[in-house]
Design a protein around this motif. Structure first.
Motif, mmCIF file in Angstrom:
data_model
loop_
_atom_site.group_PDB
_atom_site.id
_atom_site.type_symbol
_atom_site.label_atom_id
_atom_site.label_comp_id
_atom_site.label_asym_id
_atom_site.label_seq_id
_atom_site.Cartn_x
_atom_site.Cartn_y
_atom_site.Cartn_z
ATOM 1 N N PRO A 206 -40.204 3.726 69.699
ATOM 2 C CA PRO A 206 -39.706 2.507 69.046
ATOM 3 C C PRO A 206 -38.192 2.526 68.883
ATOM 4 O O PRO A 206 -37.563 3.602 68.926
ATOM 5 C CB PRO A 206 -40.404 2.524 67.677
ATOM 6 C CG PRO A 206 -41.550 3.470 67.822
ATOM 7 C CD PRO A 206 -41.118 4.489 68.846
ATOM 8 N N MET B 137 -37.265 2.115 73.521
ATOM 9 C CA MET B 137 -37.188 0.690 73.242
ATOM 10 C C MET B 137 -35.936 0.390 72.416
ATOM 11 O O MET B 137 -35.443 1.252 71.674
ATOM 12 C CB MET B 137 -38.435 0.234 72.488
ATOM 13 C CG MET B 137 -39.738 0.641 73.148
ATOM 14 S SD MET B 137 -41.193 0.049 72.275
ATOM 15 C CE MET B 137 -41.397 -1.548 73.073
ATOM 16 N N VAL C 165 -46.306 -1.045 69.281
ATOM 17 C CA VAL C 165 -46.002 0.110 70.119
ATOM 18 C C VAL C 165 -47.209 1.031 70.204
ATOM 19 O O VAL C 165 -47.541 1.547 71.274
ATOM 20 C CB VAL C 165 -44.775 0.870 69.571
ATOM 21 C CG1 VAL C 165 -44.575 2.177 70.321
ATOM 22 C CG2 VAL C 165 -43.526 0.001 69.683
ATOM 23 N N ALA D 71 -44.275 3.092 64.919
ATOM 24 C CA ALA D 71 -45.282 2.686 65.903
ATOM 25 C C ALA D 71 -45.919 1.341 65.597
ATOM 26 O O ALA D 71 -46.644 0.800 66.431
ATOM 27 C CB ALA D 71 -46.362 3.757 66.015
ATOM 28 N N GLY E 61 -38.920 -3.661 75.642
ATOM 29 C CA GLY E 61 -38.455 -2.282 75.551
ATOM 30 C C GLY E 61 -37.308 -1.950 76.471
ATOM 31 O O GLY E 61 -36.599 -0.977 76.257
ATOM 32 N N ASN F 71 -49.233 2.602 73.504
ATOM 33 C CA ASN F 71 -49.289 4.052 73.705
ATOM 34 C C ASN F 71 -50.713 4.598 73.685
ATOM 35 O O ASN F 71 -50.916 5.802 73.830
ATOM 36 C CB ASN F 71 -48.466 4.767 72.632
ATOM 37 C CG ASN F 71 -46.970 4.730 72.928
ATOM 38 O OD1 ASN F 71 -46.558 4.486 74.059
ATOM 39 N ND2 ASN F 71 -46.161 4.967 71.911
ATOM 40 N N ALA G 158 -43.953 5.215 74.825
ATOM 41 C CA ALA G 158 -42.868 4.376 74.322
ATOM 42 C C ALA G 158 -42.362 4.896 72.982
ATOM 43 O O ALA G 158 -43.142 5.302 72.120
ATOM 44 C CB ALA G 158 -43.339 2.929 74.183
#
Length: 369
Positions: free
Chosen positions: A208, A344, A236, A214, A323, A240, A206
């Motif tokens: 951000p 996202m 996030v 993150a 997201g 991850n 993902a």
């Protein structure tokens, strides 16, 4: 111009065009699939699997779809109900006796699926999410925040453990195992709840929203909270992590691509069978969109209609994830639209899923015409 890979019916040219526009507008990567009658009319992808834009998004790239996972978990429960092994009107405690603690003896199985059980908040740590016994024990100890069935509040993380534990008690298999055996394995769908290490190289992590890092946290505004929580919000970097991928968090940790999401949910669009594989009866499919609640959701802070595991939107049903990922099911046309992305965006500003769905309707008009 973004390089869009894959294939599509000429009537559905608007769909790859819409994906290309999103990528040209700054999105990192994503995939879109449209199935009609259980067959793909669009299967496209583009962009990159990494934030640095060095790894191309490939046909088999997969991504965390966050709360779209709820539709997969709900399907497992609907299959068990259709087989007569799970009574949706039964108290949860019939299958999970410990659950009756703290005043939950009146919580029904259908309350879990429709976000009306009164247990919306995840009050544990992120680490507890990775430990099934710890997560379910915490939920056993909780008391409902309202009379079960009387109100709705989005159970963003808790729903997966609640429904998943019932699936485990009834079938003897974890929800990830049940899904793999009874759904993904039967259909040949590349979707996973509890991702094995062998798939890690295919994962698009993902990214951000612009201006975020993150530490960006899930919130309840904008229609989806990967974690509305009294004390814990998912970041996030949590999603991850390797620990997140390995864990079975059946409300939020499913990994797949648009093709696999659309293929699985086509079961509900097509009367219970896809590619000759019957998973549900027609009546079992219709259960999914039986309205369980209509009104203001206490967590999302907006009017919603809940079916059994799915949000209801006019003649369609489905759900989206933190997201931007989304699945929409249109049973009248036997159409499913799925969009997944690693990019996202702020929920209140994110209209990408709607844009993709509307582009698919353009093709459907031509198909019907």
């Amino acid at each position: 111009m973004a390089d869009i890979q894959g294939s599509y019916d000429d009537l559905f040219t608007a769909v790859p065009t819409a994906l290309g526009a999103l990528l040209d507008g700054g999105d990192v990567g994503g995939s879109v699939a449209v199935f009609v009658g259980g067959e793909p009319v669009v299967d496209v992808w583009g962009g990159f699997a990494d934030a640095e834009r060095t790894v191309p998004w490939e046909r088999d790239t997969i991504v965390n779809v966050w709360s779209v996972t709820k539709t997969m978990t709900a399907l497992c429960a609907l299959i068990l109900a259709d087989r007569g092994e799970l009574d949706l009107d039964a108290p949860v405690a019939r299958y999970w006796p410990e659950f009756a603690a703290a005043g939950k003896e009146k919580v029904l199985v259908r309350h879990l699926l429709s976000h009306t059980a009164g247990l919306p908040d995840w009050e544990g740590t992120v680490e507890e999410l990775y430990d099934w016994p710890s997560a379910t024990a915490r939920l056993v100890a909780q008391a409902p925040q309202w009379e079960p069935g009387s109100a709705a509040g989005y159970h963003s993380l808790t729903q997966g453990f609640l429904v998943g534990e019932v699936v485990w008690r009834v079938s003897g298999r974890s929800v990830g195992e049940f899904f793999a055996d009874e759904v993904a394995g039967v259909l040949g769908a590349d979707f996973h709840i509890g991702l094995a290490a062998e798939h890690d190289p295919r994962v698009a992590l993902a990214v951000p929203p612009p201006g975020r890092d993150a530490e960006y946290r899930a919130g309840a505004s904008g229609g989806d909270a990967a974690a509305h929580a009294a004390g814990t919000a998912i970041r996030v970097r949590d999603g991850n992590s390797v620990a997140w991928r390995r864990a079975q968090i059946p409300a939020a940790s499913g990994f797949g691509n648009a093709r696999s999401v659309a293929l699985v949910q086509s079961v509900l669009a097509c009367g219970g069978a896809v590619s000759g594989a019957p998973l549900l009866s027609a009546a079992g499919c219709e259960r999914a969109w039986e309205e369980q609640f209509s009104g203001d959701d206490r967590v999302l802070g907006m009017p919603v209609r809940w079916g059994l595991g799915y949000g209801l939107f006019g003649s369609t049903f489905g759900w989206g994830g933190w997201g931007g990922s989304l699945v929409m099911i249109e049973p009248e046309a036997e159409m499913v639209v799925a969009y997944v992305t690693n990019q996202m965006r702020e929920p209140a500003e994110d209209t990408r899923g709607l844009e993709i769905v509307m582009s698919a309707y353009d093709g459907l008009k031509g198909l019907r015409g």
